[in-house]
Motif scaffolding. Structure first.
Motif, mmCIF file in Angstrom:
data_model
loop_
_atom_site.group_PDB
_atom_site.id
_atom_site.type_symbol
_atom_site.label_atom_id
_atom_site.label_comp_id
_atom_site.label_asym_id
_atom_site.label_seq_id
_atom_site.Cartn_x
_atom_site.Cartn_y
_atom_site.Cartn_z
ATOM 1 N N ALA A 196 -5.690 1.131 8.715
ATOM 2 C CA ALA A 196 -6.800 0.791 9.615
ATOM 3 C C ALA A 196 -6.760 1.622 10.900
ATOM 4 O O ALA A 196 -7.790 1.856 11.524
ATOM 5 C CB ALA A 196 -6.764 -0.696 9.953
ATOM 6 N N SER A 197 -5.554 2.057 11.295
ATOM 7 C CA SER A 197 -5.466 2.820 12.548
ATOM 8 C C SER A 197 -5.162 4.300 12.297
ATOM 9 O O SER A 197 -4.859 5.031 13.225
ATOM 10 C CB SER A 197 -4.391 2.222 13.456
ATOM 11 N N ARG A 198 -5.223 4.725 11.036
ATOM 12 C CA ARG A 198 -4.994 6.137 10.664
ATOM 13 C C ARG A 198 -3.699 6.655 11.297
ATOM 14 O O ARG A 198 -3.675 7.621 12.073
ATOM 15 C CB ARG A 198 -6.184 6.993 11.119
ATOM 16 N N SER A 199 -2.639 5.988 10.905
ATOM 17 C CA SER A 199 -1.372 6.232 11.593
ATOM 18 C C SER A 199 -0.653 7.486 11.099
ATOM 19 O O SER A 199 -0.904 7.995 10.017
ATOM 20 C CB SER A 199 -0.519 4.977 11.389
ATOM 21 N N SER A 200 0.257 7.953 11.928
ATOM 22 C CA SER A 200 1.069 9.110 11.580
ATOM 23 C C SER A 200 2.536 8.737 11.729
ATOM 24 O O SER A 200 2.894 8.002 12.639
ATOM 25 C CB SER A 200 0.719 10.262 12.528
ATOM 26 N N GLY A 201 3.370 9.226 10.829
ATOM 27 C CA GLY A 201 4.790 8.858 10.862
ATOM 28 C C GLY A 201 5.664 10.028 11.269
ATOM 29 O O GLY A 201 5.230 11.180 11.254
ATOM 30 N N GLN A 202 6.919 9.723 11.606
ATOM 31 C CA GLN A 202 7.824 10.769 12.083
ATOM 32 C C GLN A 202 8.204 11.741 10.978
ATOM 33 O O GLN A 202 8.585 12.869 11.253
ATOM 34 C CB GLN A 202 9.089 10.137 12.651
ATOM 35 N N GLN A 203 8.170 11.305 9.718
ATOM 36 C CA GLN A 203 8.523 12.202 8.620
ATOM 37 C C GLN A 203 7.288 12.610 7.813
ATOM 38 O O GLN A 203 7.383 12.964 6.641
ATOM 39 C CB GLN A 203 9.594 11.555 7.738
ATOM 40 N N SER A 204 6.138 12.562 8.472
ATOM 41 C CA SER A 204 4.882 12.890 7.775
ATOM 42 C C SER A 204 4.841 14.351 7.356
ATOM 43 O O SER A 204 4.088 14.721 6.458
ATOM 44 C CB SER A 204 3.684 12.569 8.671
ATOM 45 N N ILE A 205 5.661 15.181 7.995
ATOM 46 C CA ILE A 205 5.643 16.597 7.630
ATOM 47 C C ILE A 205 6.086 16.776 6.173
ATOM 48 O O ILE A 205 5.660 17.688 5.489
ATOM 49 C CB ILE A 205 6.523 17.412 8.618
ATOM 50 N N MET A 243 -13.698 7.108 4.762
ATOM 51 C CA MET A 243 -14.623 6.323 5.590
ATOM 52 C C MET A 243 -13.959 5.074 6.138
ATOM 53 O O MET A 243 -14.309 4.581 7.198
ATOM 54 C CB MET A 243 -15.859 5.945 4.767
ATOM 55 N N PHE A 244 -12.955 4.543 5.422
ATOM 56 C CA PHE A 244 -12.325 3.302 5.878
ATOM 57 C C PHE A 244 -11.204 3.554 6.891
ATOM 58 O O PHE A 244 -11.036 2.801 7.856
ATOM 59 C CB PHE A 244 -11.762 2.509 4.689
ATOM 60 N N MET A 245 -10.454 4.642 6.660
ATOM 61 C CA MET A 245 -9.286 4.872 7.525
ATOM 62 C C MET A 245 -9.693 5.056 8.986
ATOM 63 O O MET A 245 -10.649 5.762 9.283
ATOM 64 C CB MET A 245 -8.518 6.106 7.045
ATOM 65 N N GLY A 246 -8.960 4.395 9.845
ATOM 66 C CA GLY A 246 -9.214 4.528 11.282
ATOM 67 C C GLY A 246 -10.330 3.628 11.793
ATOM 68 O O GLY A 246 -10.694 3.711 12.964
ATOM 69 N N THR A 247 -10.860 2.750 10.942
ATOM 70 C CA THR A 247 -11.967 1.901 11.407
ATOM 71 C C THR A 247 -11.465 0.671 12.160
ATOM 72 O O THR A 247 -12.261 -0.131 12.649
ATOM 73 C CB THR A 247 -12.856 1.436 10.235
ATOM 74 N N GLU A 248 -10.142 0.487 12.220
ATOM 75 C CA GLU A 248 -9.544 -0.589 13.037
ATOM 76 C C GLU A 248 -10.115 -1.961 12.676
ATOM 77 O O GLU A 248 -10.314 -2.812 13.541
ATOM 78 C CB GLU A 248 -9.760 -0.304 14.532
ATOM 79 N N GLY A 249 -10.416 -2.179 11.419
ATOM 80 C CA GLY A 249 -10.839 -3.504 10.964
ATOM 81 C C GLY A 249 -12.327 -3.767 11.055
ATOM 82 O O GLY A 249 -12.779 -4.850 10.683
#
Ligand code: FAD
Length: 360
Positions: A196-205, A243-249
């Motif tokens: 929902a918040s289109r998150s990024s992680g520390q090991q996303s690379i 379209m859904f990602m990052g819509t914060e609910g």
């Protein structure tokens, strides 16, 4: 139990070290300790709920306090001072998608505002009720925290959207898999919240950002259920996942999340190297990325961040390395940090060959 006015579990304490305190004071001055509000005092400030009764909805003041705020700096001021502002009128903790759908239908019928709630680590204010003539219902996914299915052929796992990071990785590790999404809020944030918040992680690379990991899922909306299938990327029209990602609910409540998982790595190690200056550090990092050296995490800290992290988080003997390592590359240095000092004068190619130096 989780803290009601801050981060983490009540049983975990991380007292500020003297060196850390001195460092902060040297940067921003002495400051003064503000009084902490008590839970009992805040309880007195919770108004009567405007919601009618529902078997799945709790109007317990403590529940409402614990779901009123996120974890941003303004949230912390609000919680520690007891000036919460507004509270949700009720909190529901459904155990299934069907219960979420029933709650949404009930809320819609009454004109109730709904706030989806994952781990409550938002720093954007989206889980905090806003002034409104309508009652506010927070729907927490906390009870939907299980691995529901694992397709080992396609390497896709389905989780309840309220599964927090540690529980998610623990359930996958038992089957030999890893998701690899590690935002710094990993301890408390949930897989539904990440999407929902289109998150990024520390090991996303290595493992990918949530955009690459989110394969599909089930979303309950005021208009009904939306199922996003786990089809691969397609050239036929817009991708509903995007379209859904990052819509914060705002588009609905994600109740089940399909994610792409990988087999657990056989070996993992984390290393630190000190560069002599910012420009050479930038060059090292850029070349590591552009030549696609297979690292899972690559983090560059400027001198102030490095110093602050070591003084706040490291043991005193580790922090003492600062005194030797920040001076200059020192090939002749005989101190405990000599190998690290020498790292500073290596080229990026040598850096990758040597596989660097661990802080242990
Ligand atoms: C110390 C700290 C470190 C952080 N580090 C990172 C980081 O490294 N990377 C990063 O990207 N972010 C980071 N964040 C921000 C935050 O943790 C992320 O945004 C996280 O993804 C939120 O997840 P959550 O489960 O806590 O969601 P919540 O905070 O509960 O909710 C976040 C938003 O998503 C909505 N939502 C939650 N669950 C659902 C659901 N199931 N369906 C629909 N909507 C939902 C909420 O309504 C809200 O709008 C950090 C925050 C803190 C406090």
């Amino acid at each position: 139990m989780r803290r009601w006015n801050g981060w983490g579990d009540e049983n975990n304490h991380y007292p500020l070290r003297d060196a850390g305190l001195r460092h902060i004071q040297s940067l921003i001055g002495p400051g003064r300790v503000l009084p902490d509000a008590t839970l009992a005092a805040v309880r007195q400030s919770v108004p009567a709920s405007r919601l009618p009764d529902h078997p799945l909805v709790s109007k317990d003041p403590d529940k409402r306090i614990r779901h009123a705020r996120g974890q941003s700096l303004p949230d912390w001021y609000a919680m520690r001072s007891g000036q919460f502002g507004l509270f949700p009128d009720g909190v529901a903790e459904p155990v299934s998608s069907e219960q979420v759908r029933a709650l949404l239908a009930w809320a819609q019928g009454l004109g109730v505002q709904v706030i989806p709630y994952g781990g409550g680590t938002s720093v954007a204010g989206h889980i905090t009720p806003q002034p409104s003539p309508q009652p506010v219902l927070t729907i927490s996914l906390a009870q939907m925290n299980r691995l529901m299915a694992l397709d080992e052929v396609s390497q896709i796992a389905r989780f309840g959207a309220g599964t927090p990071g540690p529980l998610l990785e623990q359930q996958l590790a038992e089957k030999g898999y890893v998701l690899g999404h590690f935002p710094q809020s990993f301890e408390l944030s949930t897989v539904g919240g990440w999407v929902a918040s289109r998150s990024s992680g520390q090991q996303s690379i290595r493992y990918g950002r949530i955009e690459q990991l989110f394969a599909g899922g089930r979303i309950e909306t005021f208009q009904g259920t939306l199922t996003i299938p786990t089809i691969p990327a397609s050239s036929a029209g817009p991708d509903l996942r995007e379209m859904f990602m990052g819509t914060e609910g705002r588009m609905g409540i994600l109740t089940e999340v399909d994610v792409r998982v990988q087999r657990l790595p056989e070996h993992e190690s984390f290393h630190v190297a000190f560069a002599p200056n910012w420009d050479s550090a930038l060059r090292i990092v850029r070349e590591l990325v552009q030549t696609k050296v297979s690292v899972s995490m690559l983090r560059l800290s400027n001198p102030e961040e490095t110093r602050t992290h070591l003084l706040l988080g490291a043991e005193a003997w580790q922090a003492r390395w600062l005194n030797t390592c920040t001076c200059s590359p020192a090939p002749a240095c005989a101190c405990k940090a000599a190998s690290i000092c020498r790292m500073a004068s290596l080229t990026w190619a040598q850096l990758t060959q040597v596989s660097s130096v661990s802080i242990e």
